[in-house]
Design an enzyme around this catalytic site. Structure first.
Site, short mmCIF file in Angstrom:
data_model
loop_
_atom_site.label_atom_id
_atom_site.label_comp_id
_atom_site.label_asym_id
_atom_site.label_seq_id
_atom_site.Cartn_x
_atom_site.Cartn_y
_atom_site.Cartn_z
N TYR A 1 0.83 -1.20 0.00
CA TYR A 1 0.00 0.00 0.00
C TYR A 1 0.87 1.26 0.00
CZ TYR A 1 -3.48 -3.45 1.55
OH TYR A 1 -4.30 -4.56 1.68
N HIS B 1 0.20 -12.27 1.37
CA HIS B 1 -0.56 -11.30 0.58
C HIS B 1 -0.67 -11.71 -0.88
CE1 HIS B 1 -1.32 -6.69 -0.10
NE2 HIS B 1 -2.40 -7.43 -0.25
#
Length: 324
Positions: free
Chosen positions: A56, A140
């Site tokens: 992010y 992830h």
């Protein structure tokens, strides 16, 4: 705000969690001040679970989140981050918009689910967060890296958990199928499922959620609004980060009409639907301002009348038997 424990780990999460991708400049820039105000507002409204990742904003989300949380007692909040995308310095220049983040491309992502990669990625995350530990670590998006994720990444997380470095481990993905495999074949505490348990996509209900209940694994839900369509259905709204198809836009608009007839917002209904399943421990909502955080908290706290769910079923807009 209600609190749940992730699997048998003892790690607590608030029923509503803060998804920190947006303060990593997801799609558009957010200032440090706006990010600070959003995280502070989340704390003020009782949110105690904060989810981030190196992905992010190439580390920006972790840095900003850590700076704000440093003002609060460490024992009173839960932080999750992710491994699988290791960040390396880059001198290529340009920006990161191709990956969805309005930040300079000063780093590049390297897919790495190896045991060494997991530890190195986590160490870098701790440094950016300014923490000596995180509570939850997810693998992830291992969609295209299943072999390494299951045979190297997952055992590395299991070792970190046994050493007490992290409290709970799991995987976070935008699909339900591989998450179901993690639930059935490993000893994860939690899985993070984005966009597959919503008013518009219930694919997680087929196998993932029942398997999680059976195995005592918690589920955290992301993407409750399917990237925007369920928050504000209108022409041009996004569904799974692309322009929403006409049939889904029509369905969302019809759902909104039903919600308004029952005196609630579609946002409240979307959050309530996600939270109602017994496998679900927390619902993450991303917010880029204090006002958006307060709205999310208000919607999450709004009771949804049983008659609303029944009308959705009667009109064919919802096939799930719950909520009732």
């Amino acid at each position: 705000m209600n609190t749940h424990t992730l699997g048998s780990s003892g790690v607590p999460v608030s029923g509503l969690g803060f998804g920190a991708a947006v303060i990593g400049n997801l799609f558009t820039e957010v200032t440090d001040e706006q990010a600070h105000d959003a995280v502070t507002a989340a704390w003020q409204r009782g949110i105690r679970y904060f989810d981030t990742a190196p992905h992010y904003g190439l580390g920006l989300s972790e840095r900003r989140l850590g700076e704000v949380l440093s003002a609060f007692p460490r024992a009173e909040y839960t932080v999750s981050t992710k491994v699988g995308r290791r960040l390396e310095p880059s001198t290529d220049g340009g920006d990161d918009l191709a990956s969805g983040f309005a930040v300079p491309a000063i780093r590049r992502r390297v897919w790495d689910f190896s045991a060494d990669g997991v530890r190195r990625t986590l160490e870098a995350s701790l440094e950016r967060l300014g923490l000596d530990r995180v509570d939850v670590v997810y693998l992830h998006d291992p969609d295209d890296h299943a072999e390494q994720a299951f045979h190297e990444g997952y055992p590395a997380l299991e070792k970190l958990r046994s050493e007490g470095v992290v409290g709970a481990i799991g995987a976070g993905m935008n699909q339900a199928e591989m998450l179901t495999r993690f639930v059935r074949e490993t000893d994860v505490d939690v899985v993070l499922c984005a966009g597959r348990h919503t008013l518009l996509d219930q694919s997680a209900r087929t196998e993932l959620l029942p398997a999680a209940v059976e195995r005592g694994v918690s589920v955290v839900i992301g993407g409750a609004f399917n990237s925007g369509l369920l928050a504000d259905p209108r022409p041009g709204a996004t569904y799974n980060y692309a322009q929403a198809p006409g049939d889904l836009l029509d369905r969302a608009l019809r759902m909104r009409e039903v919600a308004e007839r029952h005196g609630i917002s579609l946002r409240a209904a979307a959050l309530a639907f996600c939270a109602a399943h017994p496998a679900v421990a927390s619902v993450l909502v991303g917010a880029r301002s204090a006002a958006e955080v307060r709205d999310a908290a208000d919607q999450f706290a709004t009771p949804v009348p049983p008659a609303f769910w029944q009308e959705l079923r009667d009109t064919g807009l919802l096939t799930a038997e719950e909520p009732s």
